[in-house]
Motif scaffolding. Structure first.
Motif, PDB file in Angstrom:
ATOM      1  N   UNK A 116       0.782  -1.215   0.000  1.00 61.85           N
ATOM      2  CA  UNK A 116       0.000   0.000   0.000  1.00 61.85           C
ATOM      3  C   UNK A 116       0.815   1.267   0.000  1.00 61.85           C
ATOM      4  N   UNK A 117       2.133   1.143   0.121  1.00 62.36           N
ATOM      5  CA  UNK A 117       2.971   2.333   0.160  1.00 62.36           C
ATOM      6  C   UNK A 117       3.747   2.576  -1.108  1.00 62.36           C
ATOM      7  N   UNK A 118       3.730   1.639  -2.056  1.00 59.83           N
ATOM      8  CA  UNK A 118       4.540   1.787  -3.259  1.00 59.83           C
ATOM      9  C   UNK A 118       4.108   3.003  -4.081  1.00 59.83           C
ATOM     10  N   UNK A 119       5.108   3.745  -4.544  1.00 59.07           N
ATOM     11  CA  UNK A 119       4.837   4.947  -5.314  1.00 59.07           C
ATOM     12  C   UNK A 119       4.591   6.176  -4.472  1.00 59.07           C
ATOM     13  N   UNK A 120       4.618   5.999  -3.143  1.00 59.67           N
ATOM     14  CA  UNK A 120       4.344   7.128  -2.262  1.00 59.67           C
ATOM     15  C   UNK A 120       5.590   7.940  -1.963  1.00 59.67           C
ATOM     16  N   UNK A 121       5.466   8.786  -0.970  1.00 60.25           N
ATOM     17  CA  UNK A 121       6.557   9.671  -0.567  1.00 60.25           C
ATOM     18  C   UNK A 121       7.567   8.881   0.252  1.00 60.25           C
ATOM     19  N   UNK A 122       8.843   9.108  -0.021  1.00 65.12           N
ATOM     20  CA  UNK A 122       9.902   8.373   0.667  1.00 65.12           C
ATOM     21  C   UNK A 122       9.889   8.691   2.159  1.00 65.12           C
ATOM     22  N   UNK A 123      10.081   7.661   2.978  1.00 65.17           N
ATOM     23  CA  UNK A 123      10.227   7.843   4.413  1.00 65.17           C
ATOM     24  C   UNK A 123       8.948   8.215   5.133  1.00 65.17           C
ATOM     25  N   UNK A 124       9.134   8.474   6.416  1.00 66.82           N
ATOM     26  CA  UNK A 124       8.022   8.897   7.259  1.00 66.82           C
ATOM     27  C   UNK A 124       7.795  10.394   7.110  1.00 66.82           C
ATOM     28  N   UNK A 125       6.562  10.825   7.232  1.00 67.89           N
ATOM     29  CA  UNK A 125       6.260  12.247   7.191  1.00 67.89           C
ATOM     30  C   UNK A 125       6.779  12.899   8.471  1.00 67.89           C
ATOM     31  N   UNK A 126       7.605  13.916   8.320  1.00 71.09           N
ATOM     32  CA  UNK A 126       8.221  14.560   9.463  1.00 71.09           C
ATOM     33  C   UNK A 126       7.347  15.696   9.985  1.00 71.09           C
TER      34      UNK A 126
END
Length: 313
Positions: A172-182
């Motif tokens: 479900x995370x593929x193609x999303x923003x790298x890493x955790x949202x800071x």
């Protein structure tokens, strides 16, 4: 003479103490902090050995980005359940690990001490042909000419490492923003440095890259500084991380190794050897590779620290 020896002795003792502390401490954060200090002392040791190129690399990558990567790993481990006592290393396994480390130390020491005298070396042949590269920095000349294949493989390994990190993306995370949202940090030292330091750091990185042809510096050191200047506002929540499926991101990642390979193939056609530079074209071709590789390595190092995308919560 005696003060210099005393300073070197204290430096060596500090390095050994920090190395033992990294291994002996039971707290992950303390171990990561000791590792950063260990890398900084190693950088000082390389400077004392008149190896400024290695000292810059150790300070920027060995202590800097590697330390940030470890601290990021510690942060991700927070809140996880402690391992059960059954999963801890038993005394027998600890003894076997110690014996293996001691055997490896003895083997490396024997390999160094039992070298023939004089030690086999290609240094005279390399020194005799350094002028053909038109580079004033012998380290850059060796890495980009006589050991160019090693440098190409190193850049490919960095790219492969990013691919491996992306492969750990949860479902479900593929193609999303790298890493955790800071979270956005509006006050404090991090917020101030994230706003003030990047312009200065970018100028320093460009300087380190440009002087690397004739003085200590080069692409890896400059790339580490650029990556840090990107990571700082990202950690302060002021700059969003990129989507890993962004076309520009993948082009920048692949541009450095791709240009290196293309120039290497051109050398095979023009000079009959892969990564051979035509006479008079060595310096401009090397500078072109260094500039493009700097951007590729900087983006790759930053993405390694950011980690794989996380699914939306």
């Amino acid at each position: 003479m005696i003060p210099a020896l005393a300073a070197d002795g204290l430096l060596a003792a500090g390095i050994l103490a920090l190395a033992l502390g990294c291994v002996a401490t039971r707290r992950a954060f303390a171990s990561a902090a000791l590792f950063i200090a260990y890398g900084l002392l190693l950088a000082l040791a390389w400077a004392r050995l008149d190896a400024p190129d290695v000292a810059l690399t150790e300070a920027s990558i060995g202590a800097g980005l590697s330390g940030v990567l470890l601290l990021g790993g510690v942060r991700r481990l927070e809140g996880l359940a402690e391992p059960s006592p059954d999963a801890e290393t038993g005394p027998l396994l600890t003894i076997l690990i110690g014996i293996g480390c001691a055997a490896l130390t003895v083997a490396i020491g024997a390999a160094v001490l039992l070298l023939p005298d004089p030690t086999p070396s290609l240094a005279p042949q390399v020194a005799a042909n350094l002028a053909t590269t038109d580079l004033g920095n012998p380290v850059t000349a060796v890495l980009m000419s006589f050991r160019a294949l090693d440098t190409l493989l190193e850049s490919a390994v960095v790219l492969l490492a990013v691919v491996c990190v992306w492969a750990l993306t949860p479902e479900g995370g593929w193609g999303g923003v790298a890493g955790l949202r800071q979270p956005v940090v509006r006050d404090g030292p991090l917020a101030l440095l994230a706003r003030v330091l990047p312009p200065l750091g970018i100028v320093i990185a460009i300087h380190i890259l440009w002087v690397g042809a004739d003085a200590p510096g080069g692409k890896f050191q400059a790339a580490a500084v650029l990556a840090a200047m990107w990571l700082m506002p990202w950690m302060a929540g002021l700059a969003p991380a990129p989507r890993i499926d962004a076309r520009w991101l993948r082009l920048v990642l692949a541009a450095g190794p791709a240009l290196f390979i293309l120039i290497g193939l051109g050398g095979a056609l023009a000079e009959g050897a892969f990564l051979a530079y035509p006479p008079g074209w060595a310096k401009p071709l090397i500078l072109a590779i260094e500039i493009v590789l700097t951007a590729s390595i900087a983006v790759a190092l930053a993405l390694l620290v950011m980690g794989p995308p996380e699914p939306p919560r």
